[in-house]
Design a protein around this motif. Structure first.
Motif, mmCIF file in Angstrom:
data_model
loop_
_atom_site.group_PDB
_atom_site.id
_atom_site.type_symbol
_atom_site.label_atom_id
_atom_site.label_comp_id
_atom_site.label_asym_id
_atom_site.label_seq_id
_atom_site.Cartn_x
_atom_site.Cartn_y
_atom_site.Cartn_z
ATOM 1 N N ALA A 182 0.945 -1.515 -0.004
ATOM 2 C CA ALA A 182 -0.305 0.581 -0.008
ATOM 3 C C ALA A 182 0.693 1.279 -0.264
ATOM 4 C CB ALA A 182 -1.137 0.123 0.834
ATOM 5 N N ALA A 183 1.932 1.574 0.488
ATOM 6 C CA ALA A 183 2.467 2.578 1.001
ATOM 7 C C ALA A 183 3.692 2.611 -0.740
ATOM 8 C CB ALA A 183 4.086 2.242 1.752
ATOM 9 N N LEU A 184 3.892 2.133 -1.174
ATOM 10 C CA LEU A 184 4.551 2.157 -2.748
ATOM 11 C C LEU A 184 3.794 2.117 -3.542
ATOM 12 C CD1 LEU A 184 7.387 -1.616 -3.403
ATOM 13 C CD2 LEU A 184 7.068 1.321 -3.319
ATOM 14 N N GLN A 185 2.249 2.098 -3.334
ATOM 15 C CA GLN A 185 1.958 2.419 -4.197
ATOM 16 C C GLN A 185 1.481 3.239 -4.197
ATOM 17 O OE1 GLN A 185 -2.262 0.154 -4.166
ATOM 18 N NE2 GLN A 185 -1.545 -1.921 -3.357
ATOM 19 N N GLU A 186 0.953 4.600 -3.002
ATOM 20 C CA GLU A 186 0.718 5.399 -3.332
ATOM 21 C C GLU A 186 1.696 6.509 -3.587
ATOM 22 O OE1 GLU A 186 -1.450 5.750 1.769
ATOM 23 O OE2 GLU A 186 0.196 7.643 1.131
ATOM 24 N N ARG A 187 3.150 5.215 -2.658
ATOM 25 C CA ARG A 187 4.616 6.576 -3.784
ATOM 26 C C ARG A 187 4.429 6.603 -5.653
ATOM 27 N NH1 ARG A 187 9.739 4.365 -0.565
ATOM 28 N NH2 ARG A 187 10.711 6.485 -1.545
ATOM 29 N N VAL A 188 4.115 5.812 -5.556
ATOM 30 C CA VAL A 188 4.091 5.107 -7.296
ATOM 31 C C VAL A 188 3.206 6.330 -7.851
ATOM 32 C CG1 VAL A 188 3.357 3.395 -9.288
ATOM 33 C CG2 VAL A 188 4.934 3.285 -7.501
#
Lengths: 403, 434
Positions: A182-188
């Motif tokens: 989820a955290a990476l999704q936000e950053r992407v």
């Protein structure tokens, strides 16, 4: 006082204390609905909480009183800033404050819009017959001004709309990014948003030739790629690229069985080789073999996908799609031959095309049944028209060009 | 009588009295303690306590778990207490709490509707995460079928819930970013009373929703049962429309929508202005010309996307006849000329070559004569093709010669080549539309 009196006094005190204790410890009454169905207060039955450190019992009692005394009429619905502050004051989440106030403001401005438009509504035909373009243009100007004023008010009241709960401007496309945390999704997603903004800014401000423009866009894309490479592991980056490839839609193809590995490899081949090139065809054939290559190429035809959907919808027998496809291909070839046959006159040609069309429809009816044939007629109406249309002959040949 | 002396027999009542006195004293002390002792906290998780339960995921929260911990100010605790008492993950309860607190109905819907949509969109989003992203063929088909069935279920449940909560989606509440659409809506339906206008817009939105749903479910493939079901939907829409608008209101809305979408909008071109139509004539003019094509409103409400076009009210011949009756001979001739693409092209040709204005008329006259000469050839086609082709070529050469003489005054070089190609295009057009 003698002992008897003391005893009497003590017993009397027993009675009084018993009564006092019973009164203090009785359960809170359940609120009953008032006759008009509107309960003027909520949350009755809450007992005062323990005082927090530094709070007195009086403060706690006042707090419980405020909670139980809340009513929406305390808000002035016409004083929007106060209403907003009041909502926040009762703990209303910011998103909900926005969801309450935005329609309120919109409805208010709608009334002004309606008032401004009213004369044009009631004199609609008079204005048109007079050719009063200026009048309607003035109306548009007024409405645009009202709209701008409304947006300004909303911006001052609620900010620019980028609340914590607001959706990102690029939809996160859950299925494309769900393999990431989820955290990476936000950053992407944040990175994608920034990239889009940079592209828009570049396009807006760029003043140069096409070659330089393309170079600039390529450079921005490379920057974005580098940013992604910094966020994602090599495996994640490879998966991201596959899912965002313009050929990722091949996974939607039905009528051909491909393993996940084969599909991923086909996408990589198509990204690597020029589309439709012999090299691309060779590599895909090497991967799938000639028979499955034929299935794959057939599956990519829009008409075949349509027929698949039709068969599925009609619960047609297995093999129906293949049969329909074969019949249609054959009929199309025969119709083309008829159109090119210079030995035929127009009347004969039209008659033969019509006959061929009816044969095809009859064959479809045998495969799909009468109801299915009607559905096929509707779905394939465009294809039928194009395949069996009698060409209109221009006695002078095609026009020589544009004036 | 002297005080009774203690006697073994007379001492018992005294002892009894003492015991009672001691017991009473002890009870008094106990009762005092109970009276002065603080009351224990109450749990809020018991059903039937009349309190609305809180945010999703906190269904088992007790009063102790609520944000009333020491350290928060009284105001913050009041704030959290009030909203948390209103909010509920049960939408019916949430709406009821808001209404009990005196919240206006519109505001209840403004709060509940987005919450419902978010909840269902969240569930839809989860559908996308099910199954392998790279599934193909039969696996993909099975996955898609399952998703579609679930999504259809979610759609139905969402609509039913919003209907129960009396919070339908309303066009007025959509963000009016489409400015032109807002203007169209208001000019086309603003003459209706508020209630009728809202009802009409709700009907339009409901129909759009129906179209969207059927598109998703059928993927463009309609079986006979679908047609029957769609016809029933269409009839329901017609019935609703009949209940909300009178025939004349319906006709007026339809006409205004046509004018705004297909009739030129609010911009009346100069050619039409030259006809000098009165307001009543203009309305009748729109009514006649719209008769040859169905309005966007009717297209939508009659579900043309699925059920096909209904026949226009008037044929082209009817339109011509009625316009002629409305405008009279002179104005009708002017109208026909102004709307003839050949005349428009002739004007453009004259303008392009900087010719006097009467040149356009002369060009047009030439083409009209050519059209008349071509008509019998066209009617006889194919017949004797070679003969027809020869006659056509002869006509073309005559026309070229006449046009050439009209355009002789044009100063530009290269005129002849442009004229030749333009003539062929016009011939093509006349041939295809005799």
């Amino acid at each position: 006082m003698n002992r008897s009196r003391w005893l009497l006094l003590s017993l009397t005190l027993n009675g009084l204390l018993l009564f006092a204790v019973a009164w203090r410890w009785q359960p809170a009454p359940v609120p009953s609905a008032p006759a008009d169905g509107v309960n003027p207060s909520i949350a009755t039955g809450i007992r005062p909480e323990e005082p927090a450190r530094g709070e007195s019992t009086v403060q706690v009692a006042a707090m419980a009183g405020e909670v139980s005394a809340f009513h929406w009429s305390q808000f002035d619905l016409n004083d929007w800033p106060a209403y907003r502050d009041g909502l926040r004051g009762i703990g209303c989440p910011e998103r909900t404050v926005r969801e309450i106030l935005e329609p309120l403001v919109r409805r208010s401005y709608y009334e002004q819009t309606r008032a401004a438009t009213a004369p044009y509504v009631s004199h609609f035909w008079e204005l048109l017959s007079a050719g009063d373009t200026n009048g309607f243009e003035s109306l548009k100007t007024v409405l645009k001004s009202l709209s701008a004023e409304k947006h300004e008010i909303l911006k001052n009241l609620l900010g620019d709309g980028s609340s914590p709960d607001a959706e990102p401007t690029i939809a996160s496309k859950e299925d494309q990014l769900v393999f990431l945390s989820a955290a990476l999704q936000e950053r992407v997603v944040a990175s994608q948003v920034r990239h889009q903004e940079r592209l828009q800014e570049f396009s807006r401000d760029f003043k140069g030739n096409e070659k330089e423009r393309n170079k600039g866009i390529r450079s921005l894309n490379q920057e974005f790629d580098k940013e992604l490479a910094g966020l994602l592991s090599p495996e994640e980056l490879a998966e991201f690229r596959l899912r965002n490839s313009r050929f990722a839609g091949l996974r939607e193809l039905e009528g051909v069985e491909l393993s996940e590995t084969e599909l991923a490899e086909i996408i990589r081949i198509k990204e690597r080789e020029k589309q439709g090139s012999p090299a691309e065809a060779r590599e895909v054939e090497k991967l799938l073999g000639p028979d499955r290559l034929a299935d794959f190429e057939r599956a990519q035809q829009p008409v075949y996908q349509e027929l698949l959907r039709l068969s599925e919808r009609l619960n047609a027998p297995p093999g129906a799609t293949g049969e329909l496809w074969t019949e249609q291909q054959r009929a199309e070839q025969q119709a083309l031959a008829l159109k090119k046959d210079s030995q035929l006159n127009d009347v004969d040609r039209a008659a033969k095309l019509a006959s061929q069309r009816e044969s095809l429809r009859a064959r479809v009816g045998q495969v799909l049944g009468a109801g299915g044939q009607a559905a096929w007629d509707r779905q394939q109406a465009g294809w039928l028209k194009q395949a069996f249309q009698v060409p209109e002959e221009n006695p002078l040949g095609p026009p020589s060009g544009n004036p | 009588m002297p005080a009774a002396q203690s006697h073994p027999k007379n001492g018992q009542p005294g002892r009894w009295r003492t015991r009672v006195a001691v017991g009473s004293l002890a009870i008094n002390l106990l009762l005092l303690v109970l009276l002065l002792r603080p009351m224990p906290r109450r749990s809020s998780s018991a059903a039937g306590d009349g309190l609305p339960h809180g945010l999703p995921g906190t269904e088992n929260a007790t009063q102790d778990d609520r944000p009333s911990a020491p350290g928060l100010t009284s105001s913050a605790r009041i704030a959290m207490s009030v909203w948390s008492q209103l909010e509920s993950n049960d939408f019916h309860e949430f709406a009821a709490n808001l209404r009990r607190a005196g919240c206006p109905d519109e505001t209840v819907c403004d709060v509940i509707r987005p919450a419902v949509l978010r909840s269902f969109n969240g569930r839809r989003g989860q559908l996308a995460q099910g199954g392998s992203y790279w599934a193909t063929g039969e696996s993909r088909r099975a996955l898609r079928a399952q998703e579609e069935a679930t999504e259809a279920g979610l759609d139905d449940t969402q609509d039913r819930l919003l209907a129960e909560l009396v919070c339908p989606i309303d066009l007025f509440d959509k963000e009016d970013n489409n400015f032109e659409m807002r203007l169209l809506i208001e000019l086309a339906s603003g003459f209706l009373n508020r209630g009728a206008q809202r009802a009409l817009l709700r009907l339009i939105m409901d129909t759009e929703r129906i179209v969207e749903r059927w598109n998703q479910r059928t993927r463009g493939i309609l079986v006979p049962e679908d047609i029957t079901a769609l016809e029933r939907e269409r009839d329901r829409m017609r019935q609703r429309l009949g209940q909300m608008l009178s025939d004349s209101e319906r006709e007026e809305v339809d006409l205004r929508v046509w004018q705004m979408t297909k009739g030129g909008g609010v911009t009346v071109n100069a050619r039409l202005r030259q006809l000098r139509l009165t307001p009543a004539e203009f309305r009748e003019f729109s009514h006649i010309t719209s008769g040859a094509e169905v309005s966007a409103l009717t297209e939508l409400l009659d579900l043309h996307k699925f059920l096909g076009d209904s026949s226009p009210r008037l044929t082209e011949a009817d339109v011509s006849a009625q316009l002629s009756g409305l405008l009279g001979d002179e104005r009708y001739a002017q109208y026909r000329k102004d709307h003839d693409s050949i005349f428009v092209a002739a004007e453009q040709l004259a303008e392009q070559h900087h010719l006097p204005s009467e040149a356009a008329g002369a060009v047009y006259q030439t083409f009209e004569e050519f059209r008349a000469a071509l008509a019998p050839l066209r009617a006889a086609w194919p017949g004797d093709k070679e003969q027809a082709r020869r006659a056509l070529l002869e006509q073309r050469e005559q026309m070229r010669a006449r046009l050439d003489s009209i355009l002789a005054a044009a100063p530009e070089p290269g005129r002849r080549k442009a004229l030749n190609s333009w003539i062929d295009q016009v011939i093509q057009e006349i041939w295809q539309k005799p």
